[in-house]
Scaffold this motif. Structure first.
Motif, short mmCIF file in Angstrom:
data_model
loop_
_atom_site.label_atom_id
_atom_site.label_comp_id
_atom_site.label_asym_id
_atom_site.label_seq_id
_atom_site.Cartn_x
_atom_site.Cartn_y
_atom_site.Cartn_z
N LEU A 126 -20.10 -25.02 47.78
CA LEU A 126 -19.23 -26.01 47.12
C LEU A 126 -18.78 -25.51 45.75
CD1 LEU A 126 -21.03 -29.25 48.28
CD2 LEU A 126 -18.65 -28.68 48.73
N LEU A 127 -19.60 -24.68 45.11
CA LEU A 127 -19.22 -24.10 43.82
C LEU A 127 -18.28 -22.90 44.01
CD1 LEU A 127 -22.65 -24.31 41.96
CD2 LEU A 127 -20.64 -25.72 41.53
N GLY A 128 -17.93 -22.61 45.24
CA GLY A 128 -16.90 -21.60 45.51
C GLY A 128 -17.44 -20.21 45.82
N CYS A 129 -18.75 -20.08 45.99
CA CYS A 129 -19.32 -18.75 46.26
C CYS A 129 -19.48 -18.52 47.76
CB CYS A 129 -20.68 -18.60 45.60
SG CYS A 129 -20.66 -18.89 43.83
N ASP A 130 -19.02 -17.35 48.19
CA ASP A 130 -19.20 -16.93 49.58
C ASP A 130 -20.70 -16.77 49.83
OD1 ASP A 130 -19.48 -15.45 51.90
OD2 ASP A 130 -17.69 -14.23 51.53
N THR A 131 -21.28 -17.66 50.62
CA THR A 131 -22.74 -17.70 50.77
C THR A 131 -23.16 -17.80 52.23
OG1 THR A 131 -22.90 -18.85 48.64
CG2 THR A 131 -24.84 -18.93 50.06
N GLU A 132 -23.95 -16.85 52.66
CA GLU A 132 -24.52 -16.93 54.01
C GLU A 132 -25.94 -17.48 53.88
OE1 GLU A 132 -23.04 -16.51 56.75
OE2 GLU A 132 -21.21 -15.48 56.07
N TYR A 133 -26.38 -18.17 54.92
CA TYR A 133 -27.73 -18.70 54.93
C TYR A 133 -28.50 -18.07 56.07
CZ TYR A 133 -31.70 -21.78 55.46
OH TYR A 133 -32.98 -22.25 55.58
N VAL A 134 -29.75 -17.72 55.79
CA VAL A 134 -30.58 -17.19 56.87
C VAL A 134 -31.94 -17.90 56.81
CG1 VAL A 134 -31.43 -15.22 55.51
CG2 VAL A 134 -31.42 -15.07 57.98
N ASP A 135 -32.47 -18.21 57.97
CA ASP A 135 -33.77 -18.87 58.04
C ASP A 135 -34.85 -17.97 57.45
OD1 ASP A 135 -36.31 -19.88 59.09
OD2 ASP A 135 -35.07 -21.14 60.38
N PRO A 136 -35.65 -18.49 56.49
CA PRO A 136 -36.67 -17.63 55.86
C PRO A 136 -37.74 -17.13 56.84
CG PRO A 136 -36.90 -19.92 55.14
CD PRO A 136 -35.61 -19.84 55.92
N ARG A 137 -37.80 -17.73 58.03
CA ARG A 137 -38.79 -17.26 59.02
C ARG A 137 -38.31 -16.01 59.77
NH1 ARG A 137 -39.31 -23.17 61.44
NH2 ARG A 137 -37.12 -22.86 61.02
N GLU A 138 -37.05 -15.65 59.52
CA GLU A 138 -36.54 -14.42 60.14
C GLU A 138 -37.31 -13.21 59.63
OE1 GLU A 138 -34.52 -13.71 62.45
OE2 GLU A 138 -33.40 -15.57 62.79
N GLU A 139 -37.26 -12.14 60.38
CA GLU A 139 -37.88 -10.88 59.97
C GLU A 139 -37.31 -10.41 58.64
OE1 GLU A 139 -39.87 -8.46 61.72
OE2 GLU A 139 -40.45 -10.09 63.07
N ASP A 140 -38.18 -9.90 57.76
CA ASP A 140 -37.70 -9.37 56.48
C ASP A 140 -36.62 -8.32 56.68
OD1 ASP A 140 -39.42 -10.96 55.16
OD2 ASP A 140 -40.55 -9.36 54.16
N SER A 141 -36.81 -7.47 57.70
CA SER A 141 -35.85 -6.37 57.89
C SER A 141 -34.46 -6.92 58.21
CB SER A 141 -36.32 -5.43 58.99
OG SER A 141 -36.49 -6.14 60.18
N LEU A 142 -34.41 -8.01 58.98
CA LEU A 142 -33.12 -8.62 59.30
C LEU A 142 -32.49 -9.22 58.05
CD1 LEU A 142 -31.64 -10.27 62.21
CD2 LEU A 142 -31.91 -11.84 60.30
N ILE A 143 -33.31 -9.90 57.25
CA ILE A 143 -32.80 -10.51 56.02
C ILE A 143 -32.26 -9.43 55.09
CG2 ILE A 143 -33.42 -11.87 53.96
CD1 ILE A 143 -35.45 -13.38 55.68
N ASN A 165 -19.19 -22.26 55.38
CA ASN A 165 -18.79 -21.24 54.41
C ASN A 165 -17.30 -20.88 54.45
OD1 ASN A 165 -19.42 -19.48 52.27
ND2 ASN A 165 -19.66 -17.74 53.66
N THR A 166 -16.49 -21.64 55.19
CA THR A 166 -15.04 -21.38 55.21
C THR A 166 -14.39 -22.05 54.01
OG1 THR A 166 -15.14 -21.45 57.62
CG2 THR A 166 -12.95 -21.62 56.64
N LYS A 167 -13.37 -21.43 53.43
CA LYS A 167 -12.68 -22.06 52.29
C LYS A 167 -12.01 -23.35 52.74
CE LYS A 167 -10.74 -20.52 48.58
NZ LYS A 167 -9.79 -19.83 47.68
N LEU A 168 -12.17 -24.40 51.94
CA LEU A 168 -11.63 -25.72 52.31
C LEU A 168 -10.16 -25.83 51.92
CD1 LEU A 168 -14.61 -27.93 51.06
CD2 LEU A 168 -14.07 -27.33 53.43
N ASP A 169 -9.43 -26.65 52.69
CA ASP A 169 -8.04 -26.96 52.36
C ASP A 169 -7.98 -28.34 51.73
OD1 ASP A 169 -7.08 -24.61 53.45
OD2 ASP A 169 -6.83 -25.49 55.46
N ILE A 170 -7.09 -28.49 50.74
CA ILE A 170 -6.89 -29.82 50.14
C ILE A 170 -5.76 -30.50 50.92
CG2 ILE A 170 -6.23 -31.07 48.04
CD1 ILE A 170 -7.32 -28.64 46.45
N ILE A 171 -6.01 -31.71 51.39
CA ILE A 171 -4.97 -32.41 52.16
C ILE A 171 -4.78 -33.83 51.63
CG2 ILE A 171 -5.28 -31.09 54.31
CD1 ILE A 171 -6.93 -33.53 55.35
N LYS A 172 -3.65 -34.41 51.99
CA LYS A 172 -3.38 -35.79 51.59
C LYS A 172 -3.91 -36.74 52.67
CE LYS A 172 0.71 -34.58 49.03
NZ LYS A 172 2.10 -34.19 49.29
#
Ligand SMILES: [Zn+2]
Length: 160
Positions: free
Chosen positions: A21-38, A100-107
């Protein structure tokens, strides 16, 4: 503008939603995933984690990493101080908290999703995600976010 890209592995996605929401391209990954994948997924991004072991491994691999505390306000203050995240919601920059997709402003007239009548009646502008179709507006949730942001700014100042 948010110049930094992040990969967040903590707080059940709450921090990731904020960064989007603050405009940063951010991916989320489950912390239970393997460290190597993260670590692999962090290439080209800044890893944001509470896991101190993972911080050490990331540093060894030359991956940029920010170790954040559990509290959201503190985590955002640290990310603002260390990675330049702007503590301001600019709807033109905001990304969908869910995908994580950029939002469009609409009326109002362009809103196709069914929303409660009061919501439609009391707002002129909306934000829509072109990818998942979620619609957002500047209601109570937004005002609460602004309150949180002012707390974060205070913390941010105390970090300097
Ligand atoms: Zn979306």
């Amino acid at each position: 503008m948010c110049d930094a890209k992040f990969l967040v592995d903590s707080m059940g996605g709450k921090l990731a939603k904020w960064l989007r929401l603050l405009g940063c391209d951010t991916e989320y990954v489950d912390p239970r995933e393997e460290d190597s994948l993260i670590l692999r997924s962090s290439i080209g991004r800044i890893l944001v984690t509470r896991d101190r072991e993972l911080v050490k491994r990331a540093i060894n691999y030359g991956i940029k990493v920010v170790n954040v505390p559990e509290r959201l306000e503190e985590a955002l203050a640290i990310l603002s101080a260390s990675a330049g995240v702007r503590l301001r919601i600019n709807p033109k920059e905001s990304r969908c908290p869910f995908c994580n997709t950029k939002l469009d402003i609409i009326k109002r007239a362009q809103v196709v999703k069914e929303l409660p009548r009061e919501v439609l009646r009391s707002h002129i502008k909306f934000l829509v995600c072109p990818s998942c179709g979620n619609v957002f507006w500047f209601g109570t949730h937004y005002w609460n976010m602004l309150k949180t942001l002012s707390k974060v700014k205070k913390k941010r100042r105390s970090l300097q």
